[in-house]
Design an enzyme around this catalytic site. Sequence first.
Site, PDB file in Angstrom:
ATOM      1  N   CYS A 172     -17.593 -30.728  45.088  1.00  0.00           N
ATOM      2  CA  CYS A 172     -18.373 -31.945  45.254  1.00  0.00           C
ATOM      3  C   CYS A 172     -18.963 -32.319  43.907  1.00  0.00           C
ATOM      4  O   CYS A 172     -18.942 -31.521  42.964  1.00  0.00           O
ATOM      5  CB  CYS A 172     -19.470 -31.759  46.300  1.00  0.00           C
ATOM      6  SG  CYS A 172     -20.133 -33.328  46.924  1.00  0.00           S
ATOM      7  N   CYS A 174     -22.189 -33.962  43.846  1.00  0.00           N
ATOM      8  CA  CYS A 174     -23.610 -34.282  44.002  1.00  0.00           C
ATOM      9  C   CYS A 174     -24.515 -33.425  43.115  1.00  0.00           C
ATOM     10  O   CYS A 174     -25.557 -33.911  42.642  1.00  0.00           O
ATOM     11  CB  CYS A 174     -24.031 -34.162  45.463  1.00  0.00           C
ATOM     12  SG  CYS A 174     -23.798 -32.528  46.188  1.00  0.00           S
ATOM     13  N   LYS A 249     -18.436 -33.424  58.679  1.00  0.00           N
ATOM     14  CA  LYS A 249     -19.723 -33.145  58.049  1.00  0.00           C
ATOM     15  C   LYS A 249     -20.655 -34.297  58.388  1.00  0.00           C
ATOM     16  O   LYS A 249     -20.414 -35.440  58.005  1.00  0.00           O
ATOM     17  CB  LYS A 249     -19.561 -33.012  56.539  1.00  0.00           C
ATOM     18  CG  LYS A 249     -20.862 -32.733  55.792  1.00  0.00           C
ATOM     19  CD  LYS A 249     -20.611 -32.601  54.290  1.00  0.00           C
ATOM     20  CE  LYS A 249     -21.884 -32.372  53.512  1.00  0.00           C
ATOM     21  NZ  LYS A 249     -21.633 -32.255  52.047  1.00  0.00           N
ATOM     22  N   ARG A 271     -26.835 -40.647  52.356  1.00  0.00           N
ATOM     23  CA  ARG A 271     -25.386 -40.430  52.424  1.00  0.00           C
ATOM     24  C   ARG A 271     -24.799 -40.866  53.762  1.00  0.00           C
ATOM     25  O   ARG A 271     -23.706 -40.424  54.138  1.00  0.00           O
ATOM     26  CB  ARG A 271     -25.097 -38.948  52.160  1.00  0.00           C
ATOM     27  CG  ARG A 271     -25.484 -38.535  50.739  1.00  0.00           C
ATOM     28  CD  ARG A 271     -25.414 -37.041  50.527  1.00  0.00           C
ATOM     29  NE  ARG A 271     -25.750 -36.728  49.133  1.00  0.00           N
ATOM     30  CZ  ARG A 271     -26.265 -35.579  48.721  1.00  0.00           C
ATOM     31  NH1 ARG A 271     -26.517 -34.621  49.602  1.00  0.00           N
ATOM     32  NH2 ARG A 271     -26.539 -35.382  47.443  1.00  0.00           N
ATOM     33  N   LYS A 302     -19.825 -29.101  60.110  1.00  0.00           N
ATOM     34  CA  LYS A 302     -21.109 -28.848  59.470  1.00  0.00           C
ATOM     35  C   LYS A 302     -22.072 -29.984  59.813  1.00  0.00           C
ATOM     36  O   LYS A 302     -21.690 -31.143  59.659  1.00  0.00           O
ATOM     37  CB  LYS A 302     -20.901 -28.759  57.945  1.00  0.00           C
ATOM     38  CG  LYS A 302     -22.170 -28.613  57.117  1.00  0.00           C
ATOM     39  CD  LYS A 302     -21.841 -28.646  55.623  1.00  0.00           C
ATOM     40  CE  LYS A 302     -23.113 -28.535  54.791  1.00  0.00           C
ATOM     41  NZ  LYS A 302     -22.838 -28.586  53.347  1.00  0.00           N
TER      42      LYS A 302
END
Length: 379
Positions: A172, A174, A249, A271, A302
Site C-alpha cells: 500500500c 498510505c 476490506k 477512504r 478485513k
Amino acid sequence: MSFSSLVSDLTFKDNANDDASRASRPSIRSANGSYARSYTSTAATSVSITGDISSQLHGGYSHPLARSWQAERQLTKSMLIYPLFISDQDDEETIIPSLPNQHRRGISKVIPHLEPLIRKGLRSVILFGVPIAPNVKDALGTAADDPQGPVIQTIRLLRARFPSLFIVADVCLCEYTSHGHCGILREDGGLNNSLSVDRISDVAIAYAEAGAHCVAPSDMNDGRIRAIKLKLIENGIAHKVVLMSYSAKFSGCMYGPFRDAAGSCPSFGDRKCYQLPPGGRGLARRAINRDIQEGADIIMVKPASSYLDIISDAKDIGKDMPVAAYQVSGEFAMIHAAAKAGVFDLKTMAFESTEGILRAGATIIVSYFTPQFLDWLSS
C-alpha cells in the site's frame, strides 16, 4: 403436560395397578425390601424422548477431546500470520499505546524479537513499513519501494536468517504518501485509479523480487490484482509468489490503533470512496469474484469479527481457495480493553473470537494475538 405432572400421573397409575404390574416388571428390591422407584422415572424419560432420539446431543461433546472434534476447523500455529511494524529507524523499539503489547521496531530489533517466537512455532509474518525520517513522504509514495527502506531490507534479512519463515509484504502507499491516502491523487483530491494501480503493482514487484513469498495489496484500487499478476508473469516470478488480495476490506472505525502504529491516517477526508461500505455485502461479493478472476491466490476479508457473513461468502465464492481474515487492531484493542475491565478472560475471548472466524470459513488468520497463541496452543 409438564415433566413433573407426567411423573405424578404415571406414579398414580403405577400404584393403582400395583398387583398386576409387579408380575411383569423386574424384581429389583432396595436394601429394605421395597421395590425400586426407577421404573417410574424410566417410563417418564422414555415418554419424553419417544421418537426424538436425535435431540440427545450432550454425549457427543461430553469430553474435551470430543468437543474439539465438533469443530470443522481447529486453530493451529500454521494458520497464523503475525503483523510487524518495521520502522526506518534501525534501533527503534516503541510501544504503541493504543495497541496493547505491540511495538514499532527498527530492523536491528526484529531478529531478537522473532527468534523466540520462531522457536515456539511461528510460521509467517506480514510486514508494514513505517517511515519516520523527516521529508521521506511525498505525493507518490516513492519511499515504498526504496531498496534501503524498511520493508525491502527486512525481507532480505528475514530470508537470510529464517529460511523457513513465510514472509508476506503488505502493499500500500498510505504509510508513504504525504496525504495518507492509499494511492496517487487527482488535482481535486480524488483517487487516480490508473496511476495508483501502476504504482502499487511496481511496489508489489519490488517486494517480490526482494524475496517476499507473498504480496498482499491492501489499497483497494480497482484492477490492481490483474496488474500485479501480469507484472509477476512478465518478470518471470509468478510461479513462486503468492498473491493475497484484500478483496473485501471495509471502511470504518476499527483501524485507529493501526494508523497510530503506521502513521497512515489521511491528512484530509476518508477512504470511504475506495474501501467498501459496511453494509455492502453484495459489493463485497462482486469484489471477491473480480479478484479471483484477476488472478488472486488467496482472498482476504478485513475486519473479521463484524464481517463473518462476508468470510462465509468468500468461502462459498472461492470454494477451492484459501480464505484469510484479518482481526484488525480495533478488534484486538477492544478485546484487551474488555478483559482489563473484567468483562471476560482475555485468553478465553481470544480463542472464542478466533474460532468464530474459523467457523465462518477462514483458514488463515492475521492476528496480533499470535505470540500468545504460540504459547496457548502449546500448553
